[in-house]
Design a protein around this motif. Structure first.
Motif, PDB file in Angstrom:
ATOM      1  N   ALA A  20      66.003  86.425  25.718  1.00 55.23           N
ATOM      2  CA  ALA A  20      67.142  86.256  26.971  1.00 55.23           C
ATOM      3  C   ALA A  20      67.157  85.427  28.148  1.00 55.23           C
ATOM      4  CB  ALA A  20      67.740  87.708  26.517  1.00 55.23           C
ATOM      5  N   ALA A  21      65.792  86.151  28.446  1.00 55.98           N
ATOM      6  CA  ALA A  21      65.858  85.714  29.998  1.00 55.98           C
ATOM      7  C   ALA A  21      65.280  84.041  29.740  1.00 55.98           C
ATOM      8  CB  ALA A  21      64.592  86.584  30.540  1.00 55.98           C
ATOM      9  N   THR A  22      64.811  83.591  28.603  1.00 63.45           N
ATOM     10  CA  THR A  22      64.154  82.475  28.248  1.00 63.45           C
ATOM     11  C   THR A  22      65.344  81.661  28.689  1.00 63.45           C
ATOM     12  OG1 THR A  22      62.052  82.870  27.512  1.00 63.45           O
ATOM     13  CG2 THR A  22      63.113  80.482  27.307  1.00 63.45           C
ATOM     14  N   ALA A  23      66.478  81.687  27.561  1.00 59.94           N
ATOM     15  CA  ALA A  23      67.931  81.170  27.001  1.00 59.94           C
ATOM     16  C   ALA A  23      68.336  81.104  27.794  1.00 59.94           C
ATOM     17  CB  ALA A  23      68.412  81.944  26.204  1.00 59.94           C
ATOM     18  N   VAL A  24      68.293  81.739  29.693  1.00 60.60           N
ATOM     19  CA  VAL A  24      69.191  82.045  30.433  1.00 60.60           C
ATOM     20  C   VAL A  24      69.082  80.984  31.012  1.00 60.60           C
ATOM     21  CG1 VAL A  24      70.691  83.401  31.800  1.00 60.60           C
ATOM     22  CG2 VAL A  24      70.172  84.300  29.713  1.00 60.60           C
ATOM     23  N   PHE A  25      67.597  81.363  31.792  1.00 60.21           N
ATOM     24  CA  PHE A  25      66.956  80.889  32.954  1.00 60.21           C
ATOM     25  C   PHE A  25      67.511  79.412  32.482  1.00 60.21           C
ATOM     26  CE2 PHE A  25      64.154  84.580  33.912  1.00 60.21           C
ATOM     27  CZ  PHE A  25      64.717  84.530  35.381  1.00 60.21           C
ATOM     28  N   MET A  26      67.111  78.517  31.310  1.00 53.02           N
ATOM     29  CA  MET A  26      66.687  77.831  30.315  1.00 53.02           C
ATOM     30  C   MET A  26      68.639  76.964  31.458  1.00 53.02           C
ATOM     31  SD  MET A  26      63.880  76.032  28.927  1.00 53.02           S
ATOM     32  CE  MET A  26      62.674  76.606  28.684  1.00 53.02           C
ATOM     33  N   ALA A  27      69.178  77.539  30.744  1.00 55.36           N
ATOM     34  CA  ALA A  27      70.950  77.200  30.876  1.00 55.36           C
ATOM     35  C   ALA A  27      71.318  77.232  32.150  1.00 55.36           C
ATOM     36  CB  ALA A  27      71.792  77.937  29.998  1.00 55.36           C
TER      37      ALA A  27
END
Length: 207
Positions: A20-27
């Motif tokens: 989840a952190a990867t997805a949110v940081f990327m977005a």
């Protein structure tokens, strides 16, 4: 048994938080991301996120450095080039195409942009990601080129510079376009063309 189940549940939550952190940081970028955003996407409480990671900075560092594990396959590929004069160009072309395909994947490009955007804030993290990832590939490529030079297949005075020339010939166009446009701007045939042209230019200089 209960301890194992608890450990397994904790590991699954840790993985879910990382994903989840990867997805949110990327977005949203580092500054635009909150621990609430991550907890919501991971389907856990914010307290659970803090139980696994002390703060947002530590979570960001872990998701960035975790991606360097993916470079192992590339290192094995680079190290495994056979010293065969008859198939040198074919082997380098195969390497170049896989090299380009791996390093121009959308998530890799997004991560690169994210790290660069936060390099002033987290210079040690950016340096660690480069050293543990791409710099290791370059060092392995330099060792491989030196081995090929020792067999008389290449003419190389500075193998690390040659490794940078090789990767630069491949990556300059698609990576720069992606960095400035905000995402991949290439097709697979274009990547193959960059690989073919890059290998020809490299061999014209170093064979």
């Amino acid at each position: 048994m209960e301890v194992n189940e608890l450990g397994g549940r904790s590991a699954r939550k840790h993985h879910a938080i990382m994903e989840a952190a990867t997805a949110v940081f990327m977005a949203k970028g580092y500054a635009g991301t909150s621990m609430d955003d991550i907890a919501k996407l991971a389907a856990v409480s914010k307290q659970t996120v803090y139980k696994h990671f002390a703060d947002k900075e530590k979570l960001f560092a872990e998701i960035v450095l975790a991606t360097t594990d993916r470079i192992e396959g590339m290192i094995d590929l680079v190290a495994g080039i056979p010293a065969d004069a008859d198939s040198l160009e074919e082997n380098l072309l195969r390497l170049a195409r896989q090299f380009l395909t791996t390093l121009t994947q959308p998530q890799v490009l997004q991560l690169r942009r994210l790290i660069i955007a936060n390099a002033d804030t987290f210079p040690d993290l950016g340096a660690a990601w480069y050293e543990q990832g791409f710099e290791r590939v370059l060092a392995t490529l330099a060792d491989t080129f030196q081995r090929l030079a020792d067999r008389g297949l290449l003419r190389i005075d500075d193998p690390l510079l040659a490794a940078n020339h090789f990767s630069g010939l491949l990556l300059w166009i698609p990576v720069n376009k992606a960095m400035f446009h905000g995402g991949p701007q290439h097709t697979q045939p274009e990547l193959d063309h960059y690989a073919d042209a890059g290998v020809r230019a490299f061999l014209a200089a170093y064979r």
